[in-house]
Write a protein that holds these residues in place. Structure first.
Motif, PDB file in Angstrom:
ATOM      1  N   UNK A 129     -12.604 -15.939 -36.184  1.00 14.58           N
ATOM      2  CA  UNK A 129     -11.828 -16.669 -35.178  1.00 14.58           C
ATOM      3  C   UNK A 129     -12.534 -16.625 -33.827  1.00 14.58           C
ATOM      4  N   UNK A 130     -13.065 -15.459 -33.454  1.00 12.88           N
ATOM      5  CA  UNK A 130     -13.740 -15.325 -32.158  1.00 12.88           C
ATOM      6  C   UNK A 130     -14.959 -16.248 -32.076  1.00 12.88           C
ATOM      7  N   UNK A 131     -15.731 -16.304 -33.156  1.00  8.49           N
ATOM      8  CA  UNK A 131     -16.905 -17.171 -33.167  1.00  8.49           C
ATOM      9  C   UNK A 131     -16.503 -18.638 -33.112  1.00  8.49           C
TER      10      UNK A 131
ATOM     11  N   UNK B 223     -15.076 -19.500 -29.380  1.00 10.58           N
ATOM     12  CA  UNK B 223     -16.127 -19.528 -28.355  1.00 10.58           C
ATOM     13  C   UNK B 223     -17.138 -20.630 -28.627  1.00 10.58           C
ATOM     14  N   UNK B 224     -17.383 -20.937 -29.901  1.00 11.33           N
ATOM     15  CA  UNK B 224     -18.300 -22.043 -30.207  1.00 11.33           C
ATOM     16  C   UNK B 224     -17.709 -23.361 -29.733  1.00 11.33           C
TER      17      UNK B 224
ATOM     18  N   UNK C  74     -15.329 -11.815 -28.571  1.00  8.65           N
ATOM     19  CA  UNK C  74     -15.422 -13.164 -28.010  1.00  8.65           C
ATOM     20  C   UNK C  74     -16.690 -13.286 -27.161  1.00  8.65           C
ATOM     21  N   UNK C  75     -16.913 -12.309 -26.290  1.00 13.96           N
ATOM     22  CA  UNK C  75     -18.075 -12.365 -25.405  1.00 13.96           C
ATOM     23  C   UNK C  75     -19.376 -12.318 -26.196  1.00 13.96           C
ATOM     24  N   UNK C  76     -19.433 -11.465 -27.222  1.00 17.17           N
ATOM     25  CA  UNK C  76     -20.648 -11.369 -28.026  1.00 17.17           C
ATOM     26  C   UNK C  76     -20.977 -12.709 -28.674  1.00 17.17           C
TER      27      UNK C  76
END
Length: 336
Positions: A299-301, A304-305, A94-96
């Motif tokens: 999902x993480x991208x 966070x987007x 998520x942070x990346x």
């Protein structure tokens, strides 16, 4: 000589045993400088370190945590040539991804890494991951925000955590790694093209529930999850964007949510997928204004987007337009 700045956020790499389980507390600074003396050509004076306060287990990360890292990176931008972020593995993907959207004009490589085991244990993967991240930083080939773990370097907004215990704990389902460490390293083409974002506003926290569809879920449950109205919703659907359309009232609930001005972002439960709204009858109700597909983003991208776009104060239509357009290479072929 390349100058490197390290931002330490917490996480397993610097944890120690306590009566309440693993908690931050190891001498990360001393360990890092001993590691540099023993296993690299870097001089300690060429490496600076910030330990964020407070150090956290990454399970406690928030959008404000992402912003703290971004602020530290910018604070040291002019005094370092490359950056390494030491982070807990639970939310590192998520942070990346979050950093990749906010740092498109940073013009320095940023490599995130961590470990599955604390640095003081004989089975720890901390040394291999940190030296790998530093080697990536020194290579001159890393671009943008990347994540190094288990001998592989991944684009930061293409990666997901796949294992809680394996040393190769991350993967990029749609793209694969951009490099594999070895003698020598093997590099693939790094396609991180995107439109970029100039002078982004800081990350803020928004009320964005994530709804995962499962067989037998009722429309009443979804209704309760979106009352009161959230700032946006992420739907983790089947396949290419399908929902249980035969469940009475389900499709109408989603449509009413979008019509009320709440951005609805549709992603797939499949690790490797391409969302195509309306491709099947079960997803036909999703093909309407205010509902946007995540294409082939992780999902993480995706999550966070959406947080990034909400933090920019965009309207629902602009959120959907940007979800379909690549900011930092998070979409195949630069967006569709």
């Amino acid at each position: 000589m390349t100058r490197i700045h390290v931002t330490y956020t917490g996480g397993t790499i610097g944890m120690v045993e306590s009566a309440g389980g693993l908690v931050p507390g190891a001498d990360l600074r001393g360990w890092l400088y001993r590691l540099l003396e023993d296993e690299s050509d870097l001089r300690t004076e060429d490496v600076t370190l910030t330990e964020l306060d407070p150090l956290i287990d990454s399970s406690n990360a928030t959008p404000e945590s992402w912003q703290s890292i971004i602020d530290d990176l910018w604070a040291h931008h002019d005094s370092a040539d490359a950056f390494v972020v030491l982070h807990g593995t639970d939310t590192m993907a998520f942070t990346a991804a979050a950093l990749s959207y906010a740092l498109t004009d940073f013009d320095r490589p940023v490599i995130l890494t961590g470990s599955q085991h604390p640095l003081g244990t004989i089975v720890s993967d901390a040394t291999a991951n940190v030296t790998g991240a530093i080697n990536a930083a020194l290579s001159g080939k890393a671009r943008g925000v990347t994540l190094f773990f288990g001998h592989h370097l991944f684009a930061g907004n293409r990666v997901t955590k796949r294992s809680s215990w394996a040393f190769e704990g991350f993967e990029a389902p749609s793209t694969g790694p951009v490099a594999q460490s070895g003698t020598p390293w093997h590099w693939a083409h790094m396609d991180a093209e995107g439109r970029g974002w100039t002078d982004p506003r800081p990350y803020r926290r928004y009320d964005v529930p994530v709804v995962t569809f499962v067989p037998g879920v009722r429309a009443q449950r979804l209704a309760r999850m979106i009352d009161p109205r959230p700032d946006a919703v992420v739907l983790r659907t089947y396949g290419v964007g399908n929902i249980p359309s035969d469940e009475p009232g389900m499709s109408r609930l989603v449509a009413d949510l979008a019509d009320s001005g709440v951005p609805v972002v549709v992603t797939s439960q499949c690790p490797q997928a391409e969302v195509m709204l309306g491709r099947y009858g079960a997803g036909a109700s999703m093909d309407r204004p205010g509902i946007c597909g995540a294409d082939d983003m992780t999902f993480e991208a995706t999550y966070t987007k959406l947080m990034f776009l909400l933090s920019q104060g965009l309207t629902t239509s602009d959120v959907c337009r940007w979800m379909a357009s690549s900011i930092a290479g998070e979409l195949a072929e630069g967006g569709r």
